[in-house]
Write a protein that holds these residues in place. Structure first.
Motif, short mmCIF file in Angstrom:
data_model
loop_
_atom_site.label_atom_id
_atom_site.label_comp_id
_atom_site.label_asym_id
_atom_site.label_seq_id
_atom_site.Cartn_x
_atom_site.Cartn_y
_atom_site.Cartn_z
N VAL A 1 35.88 29.37 44.25
CA VAL A 1 34.72 29.65 45.11
C VAL A 1 34.91 31.02 45.77
N LEU A 2 36.13 31.27 46.26
CA LEU A 2 36.40 32.58 46.87
C LEU A 2 36.22 33.71 45.86
N ALA A 3 36.64 33.46 44.63
CA ALA A 3 36.50 34.49 43.59
C ALA A 3 35.02 34.75 43.28
N LEU A 4 34.22 33.68 43.25
CA LEU A 4 32.78 33.86 43.00
C LEU A 4 32.13 34.62 44.15
N GLN A 5 32.59 34.35 45.38
CA GLN A 5 32.08 35.11 46.53
C GLN A 5 32.42 36.59 46.37
N ALA A 6 33.64 36.86 45.91
CA ALA A 6 34.05 38.26 45.70
C ALA A 6 33.18 38.92 44.64
N VAL A 7 32.90 38.20 43.55
CA VAL A 7 32.04 38.75 42.50
C VAL A 7 30.65 39.07 43.07
N ALA A 8 30.10 38.13 43.84
CA ALA A 8 28.76 38.34 44.40
C ALA A 8 28.74 39.59 45.30
N GLU A 9 29.77 39.73 46.13
CA GLU A 9 29.88 40.90 47.01
C GLU A 9 29.97 42.19 46.21
N LEU A 10 30.84 42.18 45.21
CA LEU A 10 31.06 43.40 44.41
C LEU A 10 29.79 43.78 43.66
N LEU A 11 29.07 42.79 43.15
CA LEU A 11 27.81 43.09 42.44
C LEU A 11 26.79 43.66 43.42
N ALA A 12 26.74 43.08 44.64
CA ALA A 12 25.79 43.56 45.65
C ALA A 12 26.10 45.01 46.02
N GLU A 13 27.40 45.35 46.02
CA GLU A 13 27.80 46.72 46.35
C GLU A 13 27.67 47.65 45.14
N GLY A 14 27.36 47.07 43.98
CA GLY A 14 27.24 47.87 42.77
C GLY A 14 28.56 48.37 42.23
N LYS A 15 29.66 47.64 42.56
CA LYS A 15 30.99 48.08 42.12
C LYS A 15 31.38 47.42 40.82
N ASP A 16 32.19 48.14 40.03
CA ASP A 16 32.84 47.50 38.90
C ASP A 16 34.29 47.92 38.84
N ALA B 1 33.35 42.29 28.16
CA ALA B 1 33.38 43.76 28.21
C ALA B 1 32.13 44.34 27.54
N ASP B 2 31.77 43.80 26.39
CA ASP B 2 30.60 44.31 25.65
C ASP B 2 29.30 44.02 26.40
N GLY B 3 29.26 42.88 27.11
CA GLY B 3 28.04 42.48 27.82
C GLY B 3 28.01 42.91 29.27
N ARG B 4 29.02 43.67 29.71
CA ARG B 4 29.14 44.12 31.11
C ARG B 4 29.07 42.92 32.07
N LEU B 5 29.72 41.83 31.68
CA LEU B 5 29.68 40.60 32.48
C LEU B 5 30.89 40.51 33.40
N PRO B 6 30.67 40.16 34.68
CA PRO B 6 31.81 39.89 35.55
C PRO B 6 32.50 38.59 35.13
N VAL B 7 33.79 38.52 35.45
CA VAL B 7 34.61 37.38 35.01
C VAL B 7 35.46 36.87 36.16
N VAL B 8 35.54 35.54 36.27
CA VAL B 8 36.58 34.89 37.07
C VAL B 8 37.52 34.27 36.06
N LEU B 9 38.79 34.65 36.11
CA LEU B 9 39.73 34.26 35.06
C LEU B 9 40.96 33.58 35.63
#
Ligand code: DQA
Length: 148
Positions: free
Chosen positions: A133-148, A65-73
């Motif tokens: 792997v699917l979750a990492l793909q989702a993270v990559a997509e969301l980052l590309a779209e600039g979403k959080d 949260a402090d580092g604005r890092l995406p997470v797969v949990l």
């Protein structure tokens, strides 16, 4: 490369020997390698961690949260009862994807409820190690779209 934390809860360090009929034969090290390789292909640097300790996992979520890092949990059993984890995830400042190796909805009744799903970006479950792997793909997509 964007950094992503791949965080794993209790008993997942025992993958490979733990109930292989449910969780498969891959070890935690195999899973970590899969995540790092898949991440690299997606332009993500995946840092993979595992703990059996709820407090340590909460601390890692604060760090994200402090580092604005995406997470797969994969919260493992904490999924089903840890309000502390839910409250930590609610503070997230970047996408957080809940993952499960098995499909908890098809298992025992106590696994049907996730107390963290409501504060995650989304949930992927039931695809074995490929859920990550699917979750990492989702993270990559969301980052590309600039979403959080
Ligand atoms: C799990 C499912 C949980 O119900 C269980 O407690 C785990 C693993 C999964 O990845 O399928 O430890 O999160």
């Amino acid at each position: 490369m964007s950094e992503v934390l791949v965080l794993n809860g209790p008993n997942l360090g025992r993958l490979g020997s733990r109930e292989p009929d449910v969780y498969g034969a891959a070890t935690f090290d195999d899973l970590a390698t899969l995540c790092r390789d898949a991440g690299r292909r997606l332009g993500l640097h995946a840092e993979v961690r595992q703990t059996d300790d709820e407090a340590e996992l909460v601390g890692w979520l604060h760090e994200a949260a402090d580092g604005r890092l995406p997470v797969v949990l994969n919260p493992a059993a904490f999924t089903h009862y840890s309000y502390a984890l839910r409250d930590a995830i609610a503070q997230r400042t970047a996408p957080l994807i809940e993952v499960h190796i098995s499909n908890p909805a098809a298992r025992e009744e106590f696994r049907h409820n996730s107390v963290v799903a409501g504060v995650a970006t989304g949930t992927i479950a039931g695809f074995g190690s490929f859920s990550y792997v699917l979750a990492l793909q989702a993270v990559a997509e969301l980052l590309a779209e600039g979403k959080d």
